[in-house]
Design a protein around this motif. Structure first.
Motif, PDB file in Angstrom:
ATOM      1  N   PHE A   1       0.786  -1.218  -0.083  1.00 20.31           N
ATOM      2  CA  PHE A   1      -0.082   0.061   0.078  1.00 20.31           C
ATOM      3  C   PHE A   1       0.831   1.210   0.008  1.00 20.31           C
ATOM      4  O   PHE A   1       2.087   1.235   0.162  1.00 20.31           O
ATOM      5  CB  PHE A   1      -1.044  -0.102   1.243  1.00 20.31           C
ATOM      6  CG  PHE A   1      -2.026  -1.033   1.224  1.00 20.31           C
ATOM      7  CD1 PHE A   1      -1.719  -2.137   1.412  1.00 20.31           C
ATOM      8  CD2 PHE A   1      -3.356  -0.769   0.907  1.00 20.31           C
ATOM      9  CE1 PHE A   1      -2.698  -3.394   1.665  1.00 20.31           C
ATOM     10  CE2 PHE A   1      -4.313  -1.476   1.002  1.00 20.31           C
ATOM     11  CZ  PHE A   1      -4.166  -2.976   1.179  1.00 20.31           C
TER      12      PHE A   1
ATOM     13  N   GLN B   1       1.024   5.719   0.885  1.00 15.54           N
ATOM     14  CA  GLN B   1       0.268   6.631   1.297  1.00 15.54           C
ATOM     15  C   GLN B   1       1.217   7.879   1.151  1.00 15.54           C
ATOM     16  O   GLN B   1       1.909   8.396   1.780  1.00 15.54           O
ATOM     17  CB  GLN B   1      -0.156   6.704   2.947  1.00 15.54           C
ATOM     18  CG  GLN B   1      -0.804   7.780   3.395  1.00 15.54           C
ATOM     19  CD  GLN B   1      -1.578   7.406   4.881  1.00 15.54           C
ATOM     20  OE1 GLN B   1      -1.165   6.407   5.535  1.00 15.54           O
ATOM     21  NE2 GLN B   1      -2.385   7.957   5.433  1.00 15.54           N
TER      22      GLN B   1
ATOM     23  N   ARG C   1      -4.477   5.793   2.757  1.00 19.91           N
ATOM     24  CA  ARG C   1      -3.513   4.807   2.321  1.00 19.91           C
ATOM     25  C   ARG C   1      -4.309   3.951   1.066  1.00 19.91           C
ATOM     26  O   ARG C   1      -5.162   3.400   1.149  1.00 19.91           O
ATOM     27  CB  ARG C   1      -3.421   3.723   3.479  1.00 19.91           C
ATOM     28  CG  ARG C   1      -2.081   2.836   3.471  1.00 19.91           C
ATOM     29  CD  ARG C   1      -1.857   2.260   4.758  1.00 19.91           C
ATOM     30  NE  ARG C   1      -1.385   3.323   5.661  1.00 19.91           N
ATOM     31  CZ  ARG C   1      -0.699   2.793   6.673  1.00 19.91           C
ATOM     32  NH1 ARG C   1      -0.661   1.525   7.155  1.00 19.91           N
ATOM     33  NH2 ARG C   1      -0.239   3.620   7.345  1.00 19.91           N
TER      34      ARG C   1
ATOM     35  N   PHE D   1      -4.396   1.047  -2.151  1.00 20.79           N
ATOM     36  CA  PHE D   1      -3.731  -0.303  -2.407  1.00 20.79           C
ATOM     37  C   PHE D   1      -2.783  -0.127  -3.767  1.00 20.79           C
ATOM     38  O   PHE D   1      -3.078   0.572  -4.478  1.00 20.79           O
ATOM     39  CB  PHE D   1      -5.030  -1.286  -2.794  1.00 20.79           C
ATOM     40  CG  PHE D   1      -4.506  -2.591  -3.589  1.00 20.79           C
ATOM     41  CD1 PHE D   1      -4.732  -2.652  -4.918  1.00 20.79           C
ATOM     42  CD2 PHE D   1      -4.037  -3.510  -2.765  1.00 20.79           C
ATOM     43  CE1 PHE D   1      -4.249  -3.732  -5.635  1.00 20.79           C
ATOM     44  CE2 PHE D   1      -3.804  -4.725  -3.498  1.00 20.79           C
ATOM     45  CZ  PHE D   1      -3.852  -5.054  -4.646  1.00 20.79           C
TER      46      PHE D   1
ATOM     47  N   ALA E   1       2.142  -5.108   3.698  1.00 20.09           N
ATOM     48  CA  ALA E   1       1.183  -5.586   4.690  1.00 20.09           C
ATOM     49  C   ALA E   1       1.146  -7.120   4.343  1.00 20.09           C
ATOM     50  O   ALA E   1       0.998  -7.558   3.364  1.00 20.09           O
ATOM     51  CB  ALA E   1      -0.033  -4.938   4.671  1.00 20.09           C
TER      52      ALA E   1
ATOM     53  N   GLN F   1      -7.132  -1.767   3.048  1.00 21.71           N
ATOM     54  CA  GLN F   1      -6.138  -1.674   4.355  1.00 21.71           C
ATOM     55  C   GLN F   1      -6.629  -2.579   5.565  1.00 21.71           C
ATOM     56  O   GLN F   1      -5.834  -2.899   6.246  1.00 21.71           O
ATOM     57  CB  GLN F   1      -5.528  -0.430   4.706  1.00 21.71           C
ATOM     58  CG  GLN F   1      -6.683   0.605   5.047  1.00 21.71           C
ATOM     59  CD  GLN F   1      -6.233   1.806   5.467  1.00 21.71           C
ATOM     60  OE1 GLN F   1      -5.100   1.938   6.252  1.00 21.71           O
ATOM     61  NE2 GLN F   1      -6.835   3.139   5.045  1.00 21.71           N
TER      62      GLN F   1
ATOM     63  N   TYR G   1      -6.111  -6.191   6.358  1.00 22.67           N
ATOM     64  CA  TYR G   1      -4.443  -6.598   6.705  1.00 22.67           C
ATOM     65  C   TYR G   1      -4.306  -6.262   7.948  1.00 22.67           C
ATOM     66  O   TYR G   1      -4.154  -5.024   8.453  1.00 22.67           O
ATOM     67  CB  TYR G   1      -3.738  -5.928   5.410  1.00 22.67           C
ATOM     68  CG  TYR G   1      -3.805  -6.368   4.162  1.00 22.67           C
ATOM     69  CD1 TYR G   1      -4.877  -5.902   3.409  1.00 22.67           C
ATOM     70  CD2 TYR G   1      -2.911  -7.269   3.588  1.00 22.67           C
ATOM     71  CE1 TYR G   1      -4.921  -6.363   2.079  1.00 22.67           C
ATOM     72  CE2 TYR G   1      -3.241  -7.745   2.443  1.00 22.67           C
ATOM     73  CZ  TYR G   1      -4.219  -7.234   1.603  1.00 22.67           C
ATOM     74  OH  TYR G   1      -4.410  -7.834   0.413  1.00 22.67           O
TER      75      TYR G   1
ATOM     76  N   TRP H   1       1.583  -5.166   9.654  1.00 24.57           N
ATOM     77  CA  TRP H   1       2.223  -4.096   8.699  1.00 24.57           C
ATOM     78  C   TRP H   1       3.543  -3.994   8.953  1.00 24.57           C
ATOM     79  O   TRP H   1       4.047  -4.051  10.128  1.00 24.57           O
ATOM     80  CB  TRP H   1       1.344  -2.674   9.092  1.00 24.57           C
ATOM     81  CG  TRP H   1      -0.026  -2.665   8.510  1.00 24.57           C
ATOM     82  CD1 TRP H   1      -0.967  -3.242   9.147  1.00 24.57           C
ATOM     83  CD2 TRP H   1      -0.471  -2.221   7.078  1.00 24.57           C
ATOM     84  NE1 TRP H   1      -2.220  -3.094   8.082  1.00 24.57           N
ATOM     85  CE2 TRP H   1      -1.902  -2.488   7.229  1.00 24.57           C
ATOM     86  CE3 TRP H   1       0.068  -1.455   6.074  1.00 24.57           C
ATOM     87  CZ2 TRP H   1      -2.634  -2.134   6.156  1.00 24.57           C
ATOM     88  CZ3 TRP H   1      -0.747  -1.245   5.191  1.00 24.57           C
ATOM     89  CH2 TRP H   1      -2.120  -1.480   5.080  1.00 24.57           C
TER      90      TRP H   1
END
Length: 126
Positions: free
Chosen positions: A37, A39, A45, A47, A97, A110, A113, A116
């Protein structure tokens, strides 16, 4: 408990390449899928890509398809993200993740998952 560590990241000019890696420890045998992922500042965040741990099937966000490649080595418990033809809009913190939750295809959310990595900065300059 699964632990994820992400060495790598860095800065590159537009059009360049970077390779991210993620090392899995703890209970990797419980993993169904691994994903990346990202951000960007002030954004959510998103994918990027995912790979199923048993069959190594891969899935990509439309924004990176054809430029990024996710790969996995379930014998070495590592997953990598090869990023080519990078653009300034790829600048973000990238997170590895993992999830034990099994779906028909790996989730792109997110929230599915539970494990992380710490995140690694990727900066693409124009």
């Amino acid at each position: 408990q699964v632990q994820l560590v992400e060495p790598g990241g860095g800065s590159v000019q537009a059009g360049g390449s970077l390779r991210l890696s993620c090392e899995v420890s703890g209970r990797p045998f419980s993993t169904y899928a691994m994903a990346w992922f990202r951000q960007a500042p002030g954004k959510g965040r998103d994918f990027v890509a995912a790979i199923t741990w048993s069959s190594l099937s891969t899935y990509y966000a439309d924004s990176v398809k054809g430029r990024f490649t996710i790969s996995g080595d379930n014998a070495k418990n590592t997953v990598a993200l090869q990023m080519n033809s990078l653009k300034p809009e790829d600048t973000a913190v990238y997170y590895c993740a993992s999830t034990p939750y099994r779906y028909q295809h790996p989730s792109r959310s997110q929230y599915d998952y539970p494990y992380w990595g710490q995140g690694t900065q990727v900066t693409v300059s124009s």
